[in-house]
Write an enzyme that holds these catalytic residues in place. Sequence first.
Site, PDB file in Angstrom:
ATOM      1  N   ASN A 140      39.736  36.374  34.598  1.00  0.00           N
ATOM      2  CA  ASN A 140      40.646  36.800  33.530  1.00  0.00           C
ATOM      3  C   ASN A 140      40.942  35.697  32.521  1.00  0.00           C
ATOM      4  O   ASN A 140      41.258  35.975  31.376  1.00  0.00           O
ATOM      5  CB  ASN A 140      41.952  37.336  34.129  1.00  0.00           C
ATOM      6  CG  ASN A 140      42.535  36.450  35.201  1.00  0.00           C
ATOM      7  OD1 ASN A 140      41.902  36.186  36.216  1.00  0.00           O
ATOM      8  ND2 ASN A 140      43.728  35.969  34.974  1.00  0.00           N
ATOM      9  N   THR A 173      54.045  60.467  46.055  1.00  0.00           N
ATOM     10  CA  THR A 173      53.725  61.467  45.033  1.00  0.00           C
ATOM     11  C   THR A 173      53.023  60.797  43.856  1.00  0.00           C
ATOM     12  O   THR A 173      53.442  59.739  43.388  1.00  0.00           O
ATOM     13  CB  THR A 173      55.010  62.183  44.579  1.00  0.00           C
ATOM     14  OG1 THR A 173      55.604  62.764  45.740  1.00  0.00           O
ATOM     15  CG2 THR A 173      54.723  63.268  43.559  1.00  0.00           C
ATOM     16  N   GLN A 181      39.040  43.067  35.242  1.00  0.00           N
ATOM     17  CA  GLN A 181      38.683  42.713  33.860  1.00  0.00           C
ATOM     18  C   GLN A 181      37.390  43.382  33.371  1.00  0.00           C
ATOM     19  O   GLN A 181      36.960  43.133  32.251  1.00  0.00           O
ATOM     20  CB  GLN A 181      38.530  41.184  33.739  1.00  0.00           C
ATOM     21  CG  GLN A 181      39.844  40.427  33.774  1.00  0.00           C
ATOM     22  CD  GLN A 181      40.769  40.762  32.605  1.00  0.00           C
ATOM     23  OE1 GLN A 181      40.323  41.236  31.552  1.00  0.00           O
ATOM     24  NE2 GLN A 181      42.055  40.537  32.771  1.00  0.00           N
ATOM     25  N   SER A 221      42.460  48.371  37.192  1.00  0.00           N
ATOM     26  CA  SER A 221      43.839  48.611  36.769  1.00  0.00           C
ATOM     27  C   SER A 221      43.841  49.262  35.387  1.00  0.00           C
ATOM     28  O   SER A 221      43.198  48.760  34.461  1.00  0.00           O
ATOM     29  CB  SER A 221      44.583  47.278  36.706  1.00  0.00           C
ATOM     30  OG  SER A 221      45.852  47.464  36.127  1.00  0.00           O
ATOM     31  N   GLY A 222      44.572  50.369  35.251  1.00  0.00           N
ATOM     32  CA  GLY A 222      44.570  51.130  34.007  1.00  0.00           C
ATOM     33  C   GLY A 222      44.922  50.335  32.759  1.00  0.00           C
ATOM     34  O   GLY A 222      44.269  50.460  31.717  1.00  0.00           O
ATOM     35  N   CYS A 264      50.544  35.115  34.106  1.00  0.00           N
ATOM     36  CA  CYS A 264      51.424  34.908  35.257  1.00  0.00           C
ATOM     37  C   CYS A 264      51.872  33.465  35.390  1.00  0.00           C
ATOM     38  O   CYS A 264      52.830  33.181  36.081  1.00  0.00           O
ATOM     39  CB  CYS A 264      50.719  35.364  36.522  1.00  0.00           C
ATOM     40  SG  CYS A 264      50.045  37.012  36.340  1.00  0.00           S
ATOM     41  N   GLY A 301      46.481  47.023  39.754  1.00  0.00           N
ATOM     42  CA  GLY A 301      45.403  46.173  40.250  1.00  0.00           C
ATOM     43  C   GLY A 301      45.851  45.354  41.452  1.00  0.00           C
ATOM     44  O   GLY A 301      45.090  45.175  42.416  1.00  0.00           O
ATOM     45  N   THR A 302      47.058  44.873  41.404  1.00  0.00           N
ATOM     46  CA  THR A 302      47.593  44.060  42.496  1.00  0.00           C
ATOM     47  C   THR A 302      47.600  44.856  43.796  1.00  0.00           C
ATOM     48  O   THR A 302      47.176  44.364  44.843  1.00  0.00           O
ATOM     49  CB  THR A 302      49.020  43.581  42.151  1.00  0.00           C
ATOM     50  OG1 THR A 302      48.964  42.850  40.919  1.00  0.00           O
ATOM     51  CG2 THR A 302      49.594  42.699  43.242  1.00  0.00           C
TER      52      THR A 302
HETATM   53  C1  LIG Z   1      45.666  41.878  35.449  1.00  0.00           C
HETATM   54  C2  LIG Z   1      44.854  41.505  36.632  1.00  0.00           C
HETATM   55  C3  LIG Z   1      45.254  41.870  37.929  1.00  0.00           C
HETATM   56  C4  LIG Z   1      46.547  42.565  38.213  1.00  0.00           C
HETATM   57  O1  LIG Z   1      46.565  43.881  37.767  1.00  0.00           O
HETATM   58  P1  LIG Z   1      47.986  44.627  37.638  1.00  0.00           P
HETATM   59  O2  LIG Z   1      47.649  46.029  37.339  1.00  0.00           O
HETATM   60  O3  LIG Z   1      48.710  43.955  36.524  1.00  0.00           O
HETATM   61  O4  LIG Z   1      48.662  44.467  38.962  1.00  0.00           O
HETATM   62  C5  LIG Z   1      44.429  41.515  38.975  1.00  0.00           C
HETATM   63  N1  LIG Z   1      43.285  40.852  38.772  1.00  0.00           N
HETATM   64  C6  LIG Z   1      42.861  40.504  37.548  1.00  0.00           C
HETATM   65  C7  LIG Z   1      41.566  39.776  37.391  1.00  0.00           C
HETATM   66  C8  LIG Z   1      43.635  40.802  36.440  1.00  0.00           C
HETATM   67  O5  LIG Z   1      43.230  40.435  35.220  1.00  0.00           O
END
Ligand SMILES: *Cc1c(COP(=O)(O)O)cnc(C)c1O
Length: 388
Positions: free
Chosen positions: A157, A243, A185, A205-206, A331, A78-79
Site C-alpha cells: 500500500n 445480518t 490494493q 476491501s470495498g 495508519c 479488509g482488516t
Molecule cells: C487499506 C488496507 C487494509 C485494511 O482495509 P480496511 O478495509 O480499511 O480494514 C489492509 N491491507 C491493505 C494492503 C490495505 O491497503
Amino acid sequence: MKMHIAHSQIVYFDNNATTRIAPEVFEAMVPYLTDYYGNASSAYRFGAQVSEALALAREQISALLGCSPEEVIFTSCGTESDNTAIESALRTSGRNHIITTAVEHSALKKQCTALERRGHAVTYLPVDAQGLLAVEEAEKAIRPSETAVISMMWANNETGVLFPVEEIAALCKKKNILFHTDAVQVPGKISIRTADFPVSFLSISGHKFHAPKGVGALFVRKGVRFAPTMLGGGQEKSRRAGTENVASIVGMGRAAELALQHLDHERTTVKALRDHFESSLLAQIPGTRVNGHPELRLPNTSNITFEGTDAEALLLLLDKEGVCCSAGSACTTGSVEPSHVLSAMGLDARQAMGSLRFSFGRYNSTAEVDRVLAWLPSLVQKVRASVP
Ligand SMILES: *Cc1c(COP(=O)(O)O)cnc(C)c1O
C-alpha cells in the site's frame, strides 16, 4: 475541530488510503438504504428480493476474483478478512508457525504481534532495497509440520511494489501449507485470477475500489477448511454470522464490475498520469528519488523521498493547497515513527521521514497533476530551508 474543506477544492492523490464512492455505486445502493430494507434471511418475498441482490453482488465479486460465488464470504472490511484468514489457518491446521513479510499492512502486522504474545511463532521475511522479496527466503523459512500459513500482501500500500504471489502459492501447495494474500490494493489495478494459482485465502476491501467503507470480502478456496470467527446466525453459510450490510455489499458488487471495466484505463491512463508526475518531479526537484521497483509496481502509486525535508511539514503545506497525499501509511500518520516499509527497504530514519506517497485513481486528471507540479518545487524548497 479542524476547518472543513469543500470536496470541490481538493486534489485527491491518496487513493491507496481510500477512494471516492463511484456515482454508479451510490446509485445501486440507494434502493437498499430506502425501500428494500427487508432481512435477507426472512421467508417472505420482501426478504427474498434482498437475498437476490446479495446473490448478484456475490457473482460480481466472484467475476472480479476469477472464482466461483461460493468461494466469496462478505466481511466488514479488509482488516476483518485478513484477521479471519490467519485465525482460520491456525485453527484448522493446528500448527503454530506463520510466515509473513516485514512490510505488511498494520492489519496483518498487529495481528502477528498479538499472536506472538499468545505463543505463536512468526517469521518476517525481509525485502531488498527495491522492496522486492525473494521466493527462496520464503522457502527457507518453512518449518515442516509447524508452518500453518504464509501470508503475503500482493501489492504494497505504501510503495505499490508487487510480490510474487503466484510463485509463493505454488510453493505453499508443494509444501502442503496454506497461503493467504492481502490483495486489498489490487482490484481495478491489476487482474486477479484465483483460478490460475493455488491461493487459499485472498482479502479485498470495498473502499479501496470506489465502494463504501465498512465492507470487504474474503475468498476461501473450495476444499480449504475454514473456521469462522464470527459466530451467530447462519449468514454466509455460517462462515460469517451477522445480518448482512446489504447496501454496501450491493455497492461493492457494482464497484467490482466497474473495477474490471477500468483495468485498461488504470494500466494506461492512470499509469501515464503517475509516470508524468514522477518524471516531472525528478527533473524539477534535485535530491528526489522514487522508492520501490520501477516496473514491479502498481500503476497508480508513487512513493517519493525528498532528501533534506520533513514529510509532515510538506503534508501541511500541501494540505493548505487542498492536496491530499500521505506520509507512510495512513495508519502511521500522526505518529513520528518512520514507515516500517521504507525502513525495511533500508532507508534511514531521515529519508523515511522525508517521504510522501501519492496514489492516483480514475477520477484524477492531468490538469490536477500539473497544478501540483507547479507548487511542489517551491514547497520543497521552503521546507528544505527550514529543516536544520
Ligand atoms: C487499506 C488496507 C487494509 C485494511 O482495509 P480496511 O478495509 O480499511 O480494514 C489492509 N491491507 C491493505 C494492503 C490495505 O491497503
